[in-house]
Design a protein around this motif. Structure first.
Motif, short mmCIF file in Angstrom:
data_model
loop_
_atom_site.label_atom_id
_atom_site.label_comp_id
_atom_site.label_asym_id
_atom_site.label_seq_id
_atom_site.Cartn_x
_atom_site.Cartn_y
_atom_site.Cartn_z
N THR A 129 29.77 60.75 14.72
CA THR A 129 30.65 61.18 13.34
C THR A 129 30.94 60.20 12.43
O THR A 129 30.89 59.12 12.58
CB THR A 129 32.06 61.75 13.97
OG1 THR A 129 32.67 60.54 14.43
CG2 THR A 129 31.97 62.68 15.15
N GLY A 130 31.47 60.73 11.23
CA GLY A 130 31.60 59.97 10.08
C GLY A 130 32.99 59.17 10.37
O GLY A 130 33.07 58.18 10.00
N THR A 131 33.82 59.64 11.16
CA THR A 131 35.04 58.91 11.55
C THR A 131 34.61 57.48 12.38
O THR A 131 34.96 56.66 11.87
CB THR A 131 35.90 59.95 12.51
OG1 THR A 131 36.10 60.88 11.60
CG2 THR A 131 37.26 59.16 12.67
N HIS A 189 39.29 59.36 2.61
CA HIS A 189 39.31 59.76 4.11
C HIS A 189 39.59 58.89 5.11
O HIS A 189 40.47 58.89 6.03
CB HIS A 189 37.94 60.42 4.50
CG HIS A 189 37.80 61.33 5.40
ND1 HIS A 189 37.77 61.27 6.88
CD2 HIS A 189 37.80 62.88 5.19
CE1 HIS A 189 37.72 62.36 7.68
NE2 HIS A 189 37.67 63.15 6.58
N GLU A 231 35.16 55.65 -1.67
CA GLU A 231 34.42 57.06 -1.26
C GLU A 231 33.63 57.64 -2.28
O GLU A 231 34.34 57.93 -3.49
CB GLU A 231 35.58 57.83 -0.65
CG GLU A 231 35.03 59.31 0.00
CD GLU A 231 36.48 59.87 0.58
OE1 GLU A 231 37.15 59.09 1.29
OE2 GLU A 231 36.31 61.01 0.31
N ASP A 278 32.40 55.17 1.99
CA ASP A 278 32.40 56.39 2.89
C ASP A 278 31.57 57.22 1.99
O ASP A 278 32.03 57.91 1.17
CB ASP A 278 33.63 56.73 2.99
CG ASP A 278 33.64 58.08 3.79
OD1 ASP A 278 32.60 58.74 4.17
OD2 ASP A 278 34.85 58.61 4.15
N ARG A 328 29.24 62.30 1.86
CA ARG A 328 28.49 63.27 0.51
C ARG A 328 27.98 62.50 -0.49
O ARG A 328 28.02 62.89 -1.57
CB ARG A 328 29.66 63.93 -0.05
CG ARG A 328 30.27 65.16 1.32
CD ARG A 328 31.19 66.39 0.83
NE ARG A 328 31.64 67.11 1.74
CZ ARG A 328 32.69 66.75 2.56
NH1 ARG A 328 33.24 65.83 2.34
NH2 ARG A 328 33.08 67.64 3.49
N LYS A 332 27.58 67.48 7.00
CA LYS A 332 28.28 68.06 5.87
C LYS A 332 27.30 68.68 5.02
O LYS A 332 26.58 69.93 5.53
CB LYS A 332 28.90 67.17 4.80
CG LYS A 332 29.57 65.86 5.84
CD LYS A 332 31.06 66.40 6.07
CE LYS A 332 32.10 65.48 6.93
NZ LYS A 332 31.39 64.58 7.74
C1 LIG Z 1 34.61 62.20 2.82
C2 LIG Z 1 34.60 62.06 4.64
N1 LIG Z 1 34.49 60.83 4.99
C3 LIG Z 1 34.40 60.98 6.40
C4 LIG Z 1 34.48 62.18 7.19
C5 LIG Z 1 34.67 62.13 8.65
O1 LIG Z 1 33.44 62.73 9.08
P1 LIG Z 1 33.40 63.59 10.65
O2 LIG Z 1 34.07 64.77 10.74
O3 LIG Z 1 31.99 63.57 10.94
O4 LIG Z 1 34.26 62.50 11.44
C6 LIG Z 1 34.73 63.41 6.59
C7 LIG Z 1 34.72 64.91 7.11
O5 LIG Z 1 35.17 65.63 6.72
C8 LIG Z 1 34.65 63.37 5.06
O6 LIG Z 1 35.05 64.32 4.45
#
Ligand SMILES: Cc1ncc(COP(=O)(O)O)c(C=O)c1O
Length: 336
Positions: free
Chosen positions: A59-61, A85, A138, A168, A171, A199
């Motif tokens: 995941t992005g997190t 985020h 971001e 980040d 997108r 995304k």
């Molecule tokens: C700008 C941004 N960064 C990071 C994330 C985290 O991604 P993930 O949901 O895969 O953890 C999101 C998720 O919507 C996001 O919008």
């Protein structure tokens, strides 16, 4: 019939050809670095963004967190926007799990953080203060695109003050398509970038973190500690590779669809911001919220309606679906 879903660009389902690519993927145990499809994805993304190395994350997190942990030690701090985020929507993971203090800074209306604010927040070398290590930005941020000039000025200044820079880029392809530049150009000046495949690109899961070889080694180590060492995950990497080949340029369609929807809503007398990418922001009065939510729900449209409503366009939303949404909202406010 599938619902029209405007809640996020994360709601897309893999296309038939993406599923076929996933089914055909060669796999191996990625913790042993044995998965050829993951290895290929990492090499391709590193190359496309102009970095030495890449690491595939669930995941992005997790990718953002591992990046901050690779840049910072215990008691260090990162500078980050109040609206970012990594600060606001990741449960403060950098602090909770990484012992990294966030220094949140006000975002300007365009999503940037002013250089003056950044400069003023960098702590001097003093036993009282956390050590400021990273500037995290971001792009896109809530659908807004940071300009290349701003990114250059901010990353130059951060480097001149001894900070690392992290983006980040969940997108970032939306930003690159909007700016008409390559992915590598869009992230120039950053030491690390987290890119989401799940995304606008339409993959079911996965993010890729790029950086130097040493940085990637450190991030890969943290990934394991964070429970992110996955095994035969080439099936997901194959979806990412497919997305990179087929779903990047088409983001322009999502942007055009967002503009179309915004124009129609404005024509219906609503307060709408001009979208820069795939997110339309609509302002509603408190009294308008519940009736509109009920109306859309009754007609099978999923949307997070609030005083500041975000409507997101994506791969699974055709122009005709957006025409239907525009018609439904117009009719609702016309009292039809
Ligand atoms: C700008 C941004 N960064 C990071 C994330 C985290 O991604 P993930 O949901 O895969 O953890 C999101 C998720 O919507 C996001 O919008």
């Amino acid at each position: 019939m599938t619902a029209i879903d405007l809640r996020s660009d994360t709601v897309t389902r893999p296309t038939a050809s993406m599923r076929a690519a996933m089914a055909a993927a060669e796999v191996g145990d990625d913790v042993y670095r044995d998965d050829p499809t993951v290895n290929l994805l990492e090499a391709r993304v590193a190359d496309r963004f102009g970095f030495e190395a890449a690491v595939f994350f669930a995941t992005g997190t997790q990718s953002n967190l591992a990046a901050l942990m690779a840049h910072c030690g215990r008691g260090d701090e990162y500078l980050v926007g109040q609206e970012a985020h990594t600060y606001k929507y990741e449960q403060g993971g950098a602090a909770v799990l990484g012992s990294i203090q966030p220094q949140p800074l006000e975002n300007e209306a365009d999503g940037s953080i002013s250089l003056e604010r950044i400069a003023a927040a960098i702590k001097p070398d003093d036993i009282h203060f956390a050590r400021t290590r990273v500037l995290a930005l971001e792009n896109t941020i809530a659908g807004r695109v940071l300009s290349l000039e701003y990114l250059r000025a901010a990353t130059d200044m951060a480097h001149a003050r001894g900070l690392a820079t992290h983006l980040d880029g969940a997108r970032v392809f939306n930003a690159a398509v909007k700016l008409g530049v390559t992915a590598a150009r869009a992230v120039r000046g950053f030491d690390s970038v987290s890119i989401c495949l799940s995304k606008g690109l339409g993959a079911p899961a996965g993010s890729v973190l790029v950086g130097s070889r040493d940085f990637a080694t450190a991030a890969r180590r943290w990934r394991k500690a964070l429970g992110g060492g996955m095994r035969q995950v080439g099936v997901l990497a194959a979806a990412g590779l497919h997305a990179l080949d087929h779903h990047v340029e088409r983001l322009a369609e999502d942007h055009a669809n967002a503009m179309f929807l915004a124009d129609r809503l404005r024509a219906a007398g609503l307060r709408v911001e001009i979208p820069q990418t795939n997110m339309v922001y609509l302002s509603l009065s408190p009294a308008q919220v519940a009736p509109l939510a009920a109306h859309l729900s009754k007609h099978g449209v999923l949307a997070s309606i609030g005083e500041r409503t975000r409507l997101v366009t994506h791969l699974d939303l055709s122009r005709s679906a957006l025409e239907r949404v525009a018609d439904l909202i117009t009719a609702h406010f016309a009292g039809a």
